[in-house]
Write a protein that holds these residues in place. Structure first.
Motif, PDB file in Angstrom:
ATOM      1  N   THR A 282      -3.808   0.125  -6.439  1.00 51.20           N
ATOM      2  CA  THR A 282      -4.709  -0.939  -6.871  1.00 51.20           C
ATOM      3  C   THR A 282      -5.194  -1.601  -5.586  1.00 51.20           C
ATOM      4  O   THR A 282      -4.429  -1.734  -4.626  1.00 51.20           O
ATOM      5  CB  THR A 282      -4.001  -1.973  -7.771  1.00 51.20           C
ATOM      6  OG1 THR A 282      -2.790  -2.406  -7.133  1.00 51.20           O
ATOM      7  CG2 THR A 282      -3.652  -1.389  -9.123  1.00 51.20           C
ATOM      8  N   TRP A 291       1.744   2.193  -6.354  1.00 50.02           N
ATOM      9  CA  TRP A 291       2.655   2.161  -7.507  1.00 50.02           C
ATOM     10  C   TRP A 291       3.185   3.568  -7.740  1.00 50.02           C
ATOM     11  O   TRP A 291       2.459   4.544  -7.555  1.00 50.02           O
ATOM     12  CB  TRP A 291       1.909   1.703  -8.765  1.00 50.02           C
ATOM     13  CG  TRP A 291       1.228   0.380  -8.598  1.00 50.02           C
ATOM     14  CD1 TRP A 291      -0.014   0.175  -8.082  1.00 50.02           C
ATOM     15  CD2 TRP A 291       1.747  -0.901  -8.924  1.00 50.02           C
ATOM     16  NE1 TRP A 291      -0.305  -1.157  -8.070  1.00 50.02           N
ATOM     17  CE2 TRP A 291       0.754  -1.849  -8.588  1.00 50.02           C
ATOM     18  CE3 TRP A 291       2.953  -1.343  -9.483  1.00 50.02           C
ATOM     19  CZ2 TRP A 291       0.939  -3.215  -8.780  1.00 50.02           C
ATOM     20  CZ3 TRP A 291       3.125  -2.705  -9.681  1.00 50.02           C
ATOM     21  CH2 TRP A 291       2.127  -3.622  -9.336  1.00 50.02           C
ATOM     22  N   GLY A 304       1.025  -0.208 -17.618  1.00 57.20           N
ATOM     23  CA  GLY A 304       2.291  -0.866 -17.925  1.00 57.20           C
ATOM     24  C   GLY A 304       3.219  -0.962 -16.720  1.00 57.20           C
ATOM     25  O   GLY A 304       4.062  -1.861 -16.653  1.00 57.20           O
ATOM     26  N   ILE A 306       2.260  -1.763 -13.866  1.00 53.82           N
ATOM     27  CA  ILE A 306       1.804  -2.960 -13.143  1.00 53.82           C
ATOM     28  C   ILE A 306       2.284  -4.210 -13.879  1.00 53.82           C
ATOM     29  O   ILE A 306       2.876  -5.100 -13.306  1.00 53.82           O
ATOM     30  CB  ILE A 306       0.259  -2.981 -13.032  1.00 53.82           C
ATOM     31  CG1 ILE A 306      -0.242  -1.703 -12.334  1.00 53.82           C
ATOM     32  CG2 ILE A 306      -0.214  -4.223 -12.285  1.00 53.82           C
ATOM     33  CD1 ILE A 306      -1.752  -1.542 -12.340  1.00 53.82           C
ATOM     34  N   HIS A 307       2.006  -4.224 -15.183  1.00 55.58           N
ATOM     35  CA  HIS A 307       2.413  -5.375 -15.994  1.00 55.58           C
ATOM     36  C   HIS A 307       2.368  -4.957 -17.464  1.00 55.58           C
ATOM     37  O   HIS A 307       1.419  -4.302 -17.878  1.00 55.58           O
ATOM     38  CB  HIS A 307       1.445  -6.545 -15.763  1.00 55.58           C
ATOM     39  CG  HIS A 307       2.039  -7.855 -16.165  1.00 55.58           C
ATOM     40  ND1 HIS A 307       2.234  -8.214 -17.475  1.00 55.58           N
ATOM     41  CD2 HIS A 307       2.496  -8.887 -15.422  1.00 55.58           C
ATOM     42  CE1 HIS A 307       2.783  -9.415 -17.518  1.00 55.58           C
ATOM     43  NE2 HIS A 307       2.957  -9.837 -16.287  1.00 55.58           N
ATOM     44  N   THR A 308       3.359  -5.386 -18.251  1.00 58.44           N
ATOM     45  CA  THR A 308       3.383  -4.978 -19.653  1.00 58.44           C
ATOM     46  C   THR A 308       2.146  -5.491 -20.410  1.00 58.44           C
ATOM     47  O   THR A 308       1.652  -4.826 -21.312  1.00 58.44           O
ATOM     48  CB  THR A 308       4.648  -5.472 -20.384  1.00 58.44           C
ATOM     49  OG1 THR A 308       4.880  -6.812 -19.991  1.00 58.44           O
ATOM     50  CG2 THR A 308       5.860  -4.631 -20.052  1.00 58.44           C
ATOM     51  N   ASP A 309       1.631  -6.666 -20.017  1.00 62.20           N
ATOM     52  CA  ASP A 309       0.431  -7.208 -20.667  1.00 62.20           C
ATOM     53  C   ASP A 309      -0.762  -6.275 -20.506  1.00 62.20           C
ATOM     54  O   ASP A 309      -1.589  -6.140 -21.413  1.00 62.20           O
ATOM     55  CB  ASP A 309       0.047  -8.571 -20.069  1.00 62.20           C
ATOM     56  CG  ASP A 309       0.952  -9.688 -20.581  1.00 62.20           C
ATOM     57  OD1 ASP A 309       1.763  -9.387 -21.483  1.00 62.20           O
ATOM     58  OD2 ASP A 309       0.850 -10.816 -20.079  1.00 62.20           O
ATOM     59  N   LEU A 310      -0.859  -5.658 -19.340  1.00 63.18           N
ATOM     60  CA  LEU A 310      -1.979  -4.753 -19.086  1.00 63.18           C
ATOM     61  C   LEU A 310      -1.901  -3.535 -20.000  1.00 63.18           C
ATOM     62  O   LEU A 310      -2.914  -2.950 -20.373  1.00 63.18           O
ATOM     63  CB  LEU A 310      -2.001  -4.288 -17.627  1.00 63.18           C
ATOM     64  CG  LEU A 310      -2.336  -5.337 -16.568  1.00 63.18           C
ATOM     65  CD1 LEU A 310      -2.422  -4.692 -15.192  1.00 63.18           C
ATOM     66  CD2 LEU A 310      -3.649  -6.022 -16.900  1.00 63.18           C
ATOM     67  N   GLN A 311      -0.677  -3.151 -20.341  1.00 64.54           N
ATOM     68  CA  GLN A 311      -0.492  -2.017 -21.256  1.00 64.54           C
ATOM     69  C   GLN A 311      -0.884  -2.416 -22.672  1.00 64.54           C
ATOM     70  O   GLN A 311      -1.605  -1.700 -23.366  1.00 64.54           O
ATOM     71  CB  GLN A 311       0.972  -1.550 -21.204  1.00 64.54           C
ATOM     72  CG  GLN A 311       1.251  -0.367 -22.113  1.00 64.54           C
ATOM     73  CD  GLN A 311       2.549   0.344 -21.759  1.00 64.54           C
ATOM     74  OE1 GLN A 311       3.280  -0.053 -20.861  1.00 64.54           O
ATOM     75  NE2 GLN A 311       2.839   1.413 -22.469  1.00 64.54           N
ATOM     76  N   THR A 312      -0.413  -3.598 -23.086  1.00 68.63           N
ATOM     77  CA  THR A 312      -0.690  -4.076 -24.440  1.00 68.63           C
ATOM     78  C   THR A 312      -2.185  -4.282 -24.676  1.00 68.63           C
ATOM     79  O   THR A 312      -2.697  -3.943 -25.739  1.00 68.63           O
ATOM     80  CB  THR A 312       0.036  -5.424 -24.689  1.00 68.63           C
ATOM     81  OG1 THR A 312       1.325  -5.339 -24.092  1.00 68.63           O
ATOM     82  CG2 THR A 312       0.184  -5.705 -26.163  1.00 68.63           C
ATOM     83  N   HIS A 359      -8.897  -5.106 -19.276  1.00 66.55           N
ATOM     84  CA  HIS A 359      -8.047  -5.476 -20.408  1.00 66.55           C
ATOM     85  C   HIS A 359      -8.625  -6.662 -21.149  1.00 66.55           C
ATOM     86  O   HIS A 359      -9.477  -7.385 -20.621  1.00 66.55           O
ATOM     87  CB  HIS A 359      -6.634  -5.811 -19.906  1.00 66.55           C
ATOM     88  CG  HIS A 359      -6.624  -6.884 -18.861  1.00 66.55           C
ATOM     89  ND1 HIS A 359      -6.344  -8.186 -19.140  1.00 66.55           N
ATOM     90  CD2 HIS A 359      -6.895  -6.836 -17.526  1.00 66.55           C
ATOM     91  CE1 HIS A 359      -6.425  -8.905 -18.046  1.00 66.55           C
ATOM     92  NE2 HIS A 359      -6.767  -8.119 -17.042  1.00 66.55           N
TER      93      HIS A 359
END
Ligand SMILES: Nc1nc2c(ncn2[C@@H]2O[C@H](COP(=O)(O)OP(=O)(O)OP(=O)(O)O)[C@@H](O)[C@H]2O)c(=O)[nH]1
Ligand SMILES: [Mg+2]
Length: 361
Positions: A282, A291, A304, A306-312, A359
């Motif tokens: 990134t 990563w 995910g 990177i961050h679980t929110d980005l996956q969701t 996202h």
């Protein structure tokens, strides 16, 4: 990712650990070689460095690997709970094999890397076998009390593992279905872990050639080509000197030995390949970062990492190869040229991709 460094006494394990992690061991640690040392190594990545040169970010973050240096291996050591505990939890093993000659540093018998590899392998097998046998005894009793399909499957798998180990083959070479692998995971068998044999060779003026020739010279081509195994050569002495130098001095020092890069860079790359890991990046003015993900990871799971929110809340991944981005000179140029792709959830991320996750939320 965690890697355990194993090997016979005085093979150069702690030296390798210190150069990899640039750790300055305390007096206490030096005085207690049988205690495990744990340290983190930055994973060098020339691609990330070049991207950073383009973005001049405030922060540059490489991925890292954790190394555990345990004392010399042997059947006795493998019976110690603390010792084996440190090894069970690693994802992979680096076996440091002595190939350097130095009369001042003792070694059992003449220098013979293949023999040392076979001996250490044998110790790993014996340790796993005793664990398998213990579990099988228990299973037989349980199965007498109650028949259960799950226990029967485990019994069958462990009998297969037992036969495999008794034929002196490590579990990393046993064929298993994904389901079997899951069933066996909890045992954390040592001979199942991917292994990288690292030859520690003598310093010579033409080190570049010596390093390239080392695997063949010591007849390791066969063991290195087996399933979940690999081999690399380093010269601990030269690497130790390198690790104390500035980057400019190191580059000059390397070329004086006919080397293009530090042996550690190659070693870390090989352990990545062995574990089936790749890197994506990134980028931005705030941070350029690498990563680590397994090969065949989908874009949504990479997000995910990177961050679980980005996956969701994943919508799309703006994607470009690191070299294409360098060539374009900026993300804006790349977009104008139409080489910045919009990939969906199921896109399989490639080694060296630069991702920008779009996202919602
Ligand atoms: N000549 C030479 N000596 C080396 C090299 N690598 C390590 N040594 C020396 O070998 C000795 C043992 O090195 P260590 O790194 O402590 O080995 P180890 O495998 O951790 O040893 P134990 O933990 O005691 O089993 C030290 O005196 C090192 O300086 C090398 O490439 N060449
Ligand atoms: Mg040591």
């Amino acid at each position: 990712m965690k890697t355990g460094i194993i090997g016979l006494p005085q093979a150069g394990k702690t030296s390798l650990f210190r150069i990899l992690t640039k750790a300055h061991l305390s007096e206490h640690a030096l005085a207690h070689p049988r205690e495990a040392h744990v340290g983190i190594a930055k994973v060098p990545d020339d691609r990330l460095d070049r991207l950073a040169a383009l973005f001049s970010p405030k922060k540059l973050t490489h991925t890292s690997v954790e190394y555990v240096d345990v004392g010399a291996i042997g059947q006795e050591a493998l019976k110690e709970t603390a010792y084996i505990g440190h090894l069970r939890i690693v994802d992979a093993l680096i076996h440091v094999v002595r190939a350097f000659t130095d009369d001042a540093i003792p070694h059992v018998g003449p220098i013979d890397p293949l023999r040392d590899i076979q001996n250490v392998e044998f110790d790993l097998l014996v340790s796993d076998l005793s664990q398998v046998e213990k579990r099988l005894e228990r299973l037989v009793k349980d199965l007498r009390k109650m028949r259960s399909p799950e226990l029967e499957k485990e019994n069958e798998l462990l009998l297969k593992a037992k036969a495999h180990l008794e034929s002196e083959k490590p579990l990393r070479e046993m064929e298993m279905t994904a389901e079997d692998k899951k069933r066996i995971r909890g045992f954390m068998f040592l001979s199942e872990k991917p292994i990288l044999y690292v030859l520690n060779i003598t310093e010579t003026p033409e080190l570049g050639k010596a390093l390239e020739a080392a695997i063949a010279k010591y007849n390791l081509a066969d063991v290195a080509s087996r399933a979940n195994a690999g081999a690399a050569a380093i010269c601990g002495k030269v690497e130790a000197e390198l690790s104390e130098m500035s980057d400019a001095d190191a580059a000059e020092f390397l070329s004086s030995y006919g080397l293009a890069e530090s042996g550690l860079t190659r070693l870390i790359r090989k352990s990545y390949a062995l574990l089936g890991l790749i890197s994506f990046f990134t980028v931005g003015e705030d941070e350029c970062r690498a990563w680590t993900i397994p090969v065949h990871t989908r874009a949504v799971e990479a997000a995910g990492a990177i961050h679980t929110d980005l996956q969701t809340h994943f919508i799309r991944a703006e994607t470009i190869g690191w070299d294409q981005l360098l060539e374009a000179g900026s993300e804006a140029n790349a977009r104008a040229k139409g080489i910045l792709r919009l990939e969906g959830k199921d896109y399989i991320v490639q080694d060296g991709d630069v991702l920008h996750i779009r996202h919602s939320g």
